[in-house]
Design an enzyme around this catalytic site. Structure first.
Site, PDB file in Angstrom:
ATOM      1  N   LYS A 257      35.887  51.020  56.319  1.00 16.39           N
ATOM      2  CA  LYS A 257      36.726  49.831  56.741  1.00 16.39           C
ATOM      3  C   LYS A 257      38.088  50.166  56.986  1.00 16.39           C
ATOM      4  O   LYS A 257      38.585  49.695  57.748  1.00 16.39           O
ATOM      5  CB  LYS A 257      36.551  48.952  55.611  1.00 16.39           C
ATOM      6  CG  LYS A 257      35.249  48.219  55.577  1.00 16.39           C
ATOM      7  CD  LYS A 257      35.012  47.218  54.451  1.00 16.39           C
ATOM      8  CE  LYS A 257      35.042  47.570  53.095  1.00 16.39           C
ATOM      9  NZ  LYS A 257      34.030  48.519  52.732  1.00 16.39           N
TER      10      LYS A 257
ATOM     11  N   GLY B   9      38.278  52.074  47.938  1.00 18.48           N
ATOM     12  CA  GLY B   9      38.978  53.203  48.192  1.00 18.48           C
ATOM     13  C   GLY B   9      38.932  53.342  49.794  1.00 18.48           C
ATOM     14  O   GLY B   9      37.610  53.553  50.142  1.00 18.48           O
TER      15      GLY B   9
HETATM   16  P1  IMP Z   1      33.004  47.074  40.124  1.00 20.36           P
HETATM   17  O1  IMP Z   1      33.533  46.556  41.364  1.00 20.36           O
HETATM   18  O2  IMP Z   1      33.822  48.087  39.402  1.00 20.36           O
HETATM   19  O3  IMP Z   1      32.684  46.043  38.682  1.00 20.36           O
HETATM   20  O4  IMP Z   1      31.535  47.832  40.219  1.00 20.36           O
HETATM   21  C1  IMP Z   1      30.461  46.965  40.406  1.00 20.36           C
HETATM   22  C2  IMP Z   1      29.594  47.630  41.473  1.00 20.36           C
HETATM   23  O5  IMP Z   1      30.158  47.749  42.722  1.00 20.36           O
HETATM   24  C3  IMP Z   1      29.042  49.218  41.076  1.00 20.36           C
HETATM   25  O6  IMP Z   1      28.013  49.334  41.495  1.00 20.36           O
HETATM   26  C4  IMP Z   1      30.333  49.814  41.790  1.00 20.36           C
HETATM   27  O7  IMP Z   1      29.790  51.162  42.338  1.00 20.36           O
HETATM   28  C5  IMP Z   1      30.411  48.935  43.169  1.00 20.36           C
HETATM   29  N1  IMP Z   1      31.658  49.082  43.826  1.00 20.36           N
HETATM   30  C6  IMP Z   1      32.822  48.424  43.984  1.00 20.36           C
HETATM   31  N2  IMP Z   1      33.665  48.873  44.549  1.00 20.36           N
HETATM   32  C7  IMP Z   1      33.041  49.858  45.467  1.00 20.36           C
HETATM   33  C8  IMP Z   1      33.506  50.094  46.550  1.00 20.36           C
HETATM   34  O8  IMP Z   1      34.732  50.054  47.124  1.00 20.36           O
HETATM   35  N3  IMP Z   1      32.594  50.892  47.166  1.00 20.36           N
HETATM   36  C9  IMP Z   1      31.329  51.035  46.881  1.00 20.36           C
HETATM   37  N4  IMP Z   1      30.822  50.429  45.828  1.00 20.36           N
HETATM   38  C10 IMP Z   1      31.632  49.793  45.043  1.00 20.36           C
END
Ligand code: IMP
Length: 440
Positions: free
Chosen positions: A16, A40
Site C-alpha cells: 500500500k 509498516g
Molecule cells: P495488532 O494489530 O498488533 O494488534 O496485531 C493483530 C494482528 O494483525 C496480528 O496477526 C498482526 O500480525 C496483524 N497485523 C497488524 N498490523 C499489520 C500489518 O501492517 N501488516 C500485516 N499484519 C498486521
C-alpha cells in the site's frame, strides 16, 4: 478522484505504501484513518528505502498535506522518532498534521499487549506488540487519552489516573516498572506534547477544505480486510477496521465523498501472526516465494507465511470494500514458475464446498483451498511499463483475477522501485498515468 480510498484487500503488507506514494503525486492530501504503528509501509525512491509506520506515505511528496486522522492510534515516541529520522534524511515534514482527537498509545498499552499475548500462550494472536489492541480497548471504554490531552498537564494526569485504575490488577506484575510512574509518564508525554504541538490540528476541517476545492485526497488504509475486527478472521485480527468504510469514520468524511476504492493485493498471499490461511504453502516453494518477495515484516522482521492467491477471500474483500479497482503488486515475484495456482473454492473438513468466504470461525479453520492452475511465464517482467509488454500468460493471470472478483485491474507492480509499475486505463481514472489501451 477527488476522494480515493486505498485499502489492503488481503492480510496486510500488500504494498500500500508504494501505491499511496504513486497516487500522492497527483493528490493534495493523504490521510491515514485507522491503525497505528503496527503498520509498516515501505517505499523505494531514487535508490533510497523508506520505512514509515505512522506518518502517511505522502510525506515524500513535496507540498502534499499529510494527515493523521482521528481514527489512528498514535504512539508519540514512535511519531517523534519517525519525524526526526525523516528530517535527518532531508525530508520536509512541515505538511504533517495530527488530529487532536486521535488516541494515544500509552506505556501501559505496550505492557498489556505483551502480557495479553503471553497469557494466551499457544492461542496467541501474534500481535505486533505495539499496544494497538489495548489502546483501542481504552478508546471504546472511554478511558482513552487523546492527542489534545498532551497540551494540558492537569487533564493529562487526571486521565492517566482514571485509565490506570481499572488496570491495577493486570498491571501488578509491572508495579516497579519506571514507565508506569505517574509523574514520569506525565512528564514524558508533556514533552511529546511540546514537540508535536505545532502539528496538532482539526484535520477534519483540513480534509473538507481540500475536498470542497475539488482537490484530490487519498485515504490511506493500513493492514487489510481480512484483519478487520468486524469482517476479518476474528479473533486473529487487528483492533480497528481496515475496510474502506472506516475511511469515513477515521477521517471525518461522509460516504458520498469517496469516489474510488482501490484494493491493493499481492499476486500471491501472505500473512503474519496466527490465524487461518487456507491457501498457505510450506516447503521449498514457500521458501522460494518468501525469499524472492522479501517477505519479512517491516514492523517486526518476522518471516511472513506465504500462499497462493485466494480468490474466495478476495471476492469477499471486494464486496465489503466496494472495490472499484485492484492494484496487483509483486507480479514479478511469480516470474519463472511453470504453473501458478489460484484458489477459487474452499473444501471443508467433511467435504463440503464453499464458494463464499465462510462466516463461521471453526469452518474457516478447517477449510483447504481448491485451485485452478494457470500457466506461468519465464520472462523477466521488471522492465515492462505497458500491459502489452507483459507476457500473454501474465496478462491471462491478471484477467482471470479481474473476471473472478469482477473488479478491474488499475495498477500492476513489476518490481520494488516506484517506476516499476504498469498503469491500466482504469488506473488512469484514479490519477495514474495510463500507458496502454484496451485493458480492463
Ligand atoms: P495488532 O494489530 O498488533 O494488534 O496485531 C493483530 C494482528 O494483525 C496480528 O496477526 C498482526 O500480525 C496483524 N497485523 C497488524 N498490523 C499489520 C500489518 O501492517 N501488516 C500485516 N499484519 C498486521
Amino acid at each position: 478522484m477527488p476522494g480515493i480510498v486505498l485499502v489492503g484487500a488481503q492480510w496486510g503488507d500488500e504494498g500500500k505504501g508504494k501505491v499511496t506514494d504513486l497516487l500522492a503525486e497527483h493528490a493534495h492530501a493523504v490521510v491515514r484513518f485507522q491503525g497505528g504503528n503496527n503498520a509498516g509501509h515501505t517505499i523505494v525512491r531514487d535508490g533510497r528505502t523508506w520505512k514509515l509506520h505512522l506518518i502517511p506515505s505522502g510525506i515524500l511528496q513535496r507540498d502534499t498535506l499529510c494527515l493523521i486522522g482521528n481514527g489512528v492510534v498514535v504512539d508519540p515516541k514512535v511519531l517523534t522518532d519517525e519525524l526526526d529520522e525523516l528530517r535527518s534524511r532531508g525530508v520536509d515534514t512541515e505538511c504533517l498534521r495530527i488530529s487532536a482527537n486521535a488516541h494515544l498509545i500509552m506505556p501501559y498499552h505496550l505492557l498489556l499487549d505483551h502480557a495479553g499475548e503471553a497469557k494466551l500462550g499457544k492461542l496467541q494472536i501474534g500481535t505486533t506488540r505495539r499496544g494497538i489492541g489495548p489502546c483501542y480497548a481504552d478508546k471504546a471504554a472511554r478511558l482513552g487519552i487523546r492527542v489534545q490531552d498532551l497540551l494540558d498537564e492537569k487533564i493529562l494526569k487526571k486521565k492517566i489516573i482514571a485509565a490506570l485504575e481499572p488496570k491495577r490488577l493486570s498491571l501488578r506484575p509491572f508495579a516497579k516498572d519506571p514507565r508506569l510512574d505517574l509523574q514520569t509518564m506525565t512528564e514524558e508525554y508533556l514533552t511529546y506534547g511540546h514537540r508535536l504541538e505545532r502539528y496538532i490540528a482539526d484535520t477534519i476541517r483540513l480534509v473538507h477544505e481540500q475536498l470542497e476545492q475539488g482537490n484530490n485526497v487519498v485515504f490511506e488504509g493500513a493492514q487489510g480486510a481480512l484483519l478487520d475486527i468486524d469482517h476479518g478472521t476474528y479473533p486473529f485480527v487487528t483492533s480497528s477496521n481496515p475496510v474502506a468504510g472506516a475511511a469515513c469514520v477515521g477521517a471525518g468524511v461522509g460516504p458520498k465523498q469517496i469516489d474510488e476504492i482501490v484494493g491493493v493485493i499481492k499476486a500471491y498471499g501472505t500473512r503474519v501472526g496466527a490465524g487461518p490461511f487456507p491457501t498457505e504453502l510450506d516447503g521449498p516453494l514457500a521458501d522460494e516465494i518468501r525469499e524472492r518477495g522479501g517477505e519479512y515484516g517491516t514492523t517486526t522482521g518476522r518471516p511472513r507465511r506465504v500462499g497462493w492467491l485466494d480468490l474466495v477471500a478476495l471476492r469477499y474483500a471486494a464486496r465489503i470494500n466496494s472495490l472499484t479497482g485492484l492494484a496487483v503488486m509483486k507480479l514479478d515475484v511469480l516470474s519463472g514458475l511453470e504453473r501458478i495456482r489460484v484458489c477459487t473454492r474452499y473444501r471443508g473438513a467433511e467435504g463440503a464446498e464453499f464458494e463464499d468466504f465462510p462466516y463461521h470461525q471453526t469452518v474457516l479453520h478447517h477449510v483447504s483451498g481448491e485451485y485452478v492452475e494457470l500457466p506461468g511465464w519465464a520472462e523477466d517482467i521488471t522492465e515492462c511499463r505497458e500491459e502489452s509488454e507483459l507476457p500473454p500468460a501474465a496478462r491471462d493471470y491478471l484477467q482471470f483475477v479481474a473476471d473472478f472478483v469482477n473488479v478491474p485491474i488499475a495498477l500492476i507492480g513489476v518490481g520494488p522501485r516506484r517506476d516499476q509499475v504498469v498503469w491500466t486505463p482504469a488506473g488512469a481514472r484514479m490519477g495514474g498515468v495510463a500507458t496502454s489501451a484496451g485493458a480492463r
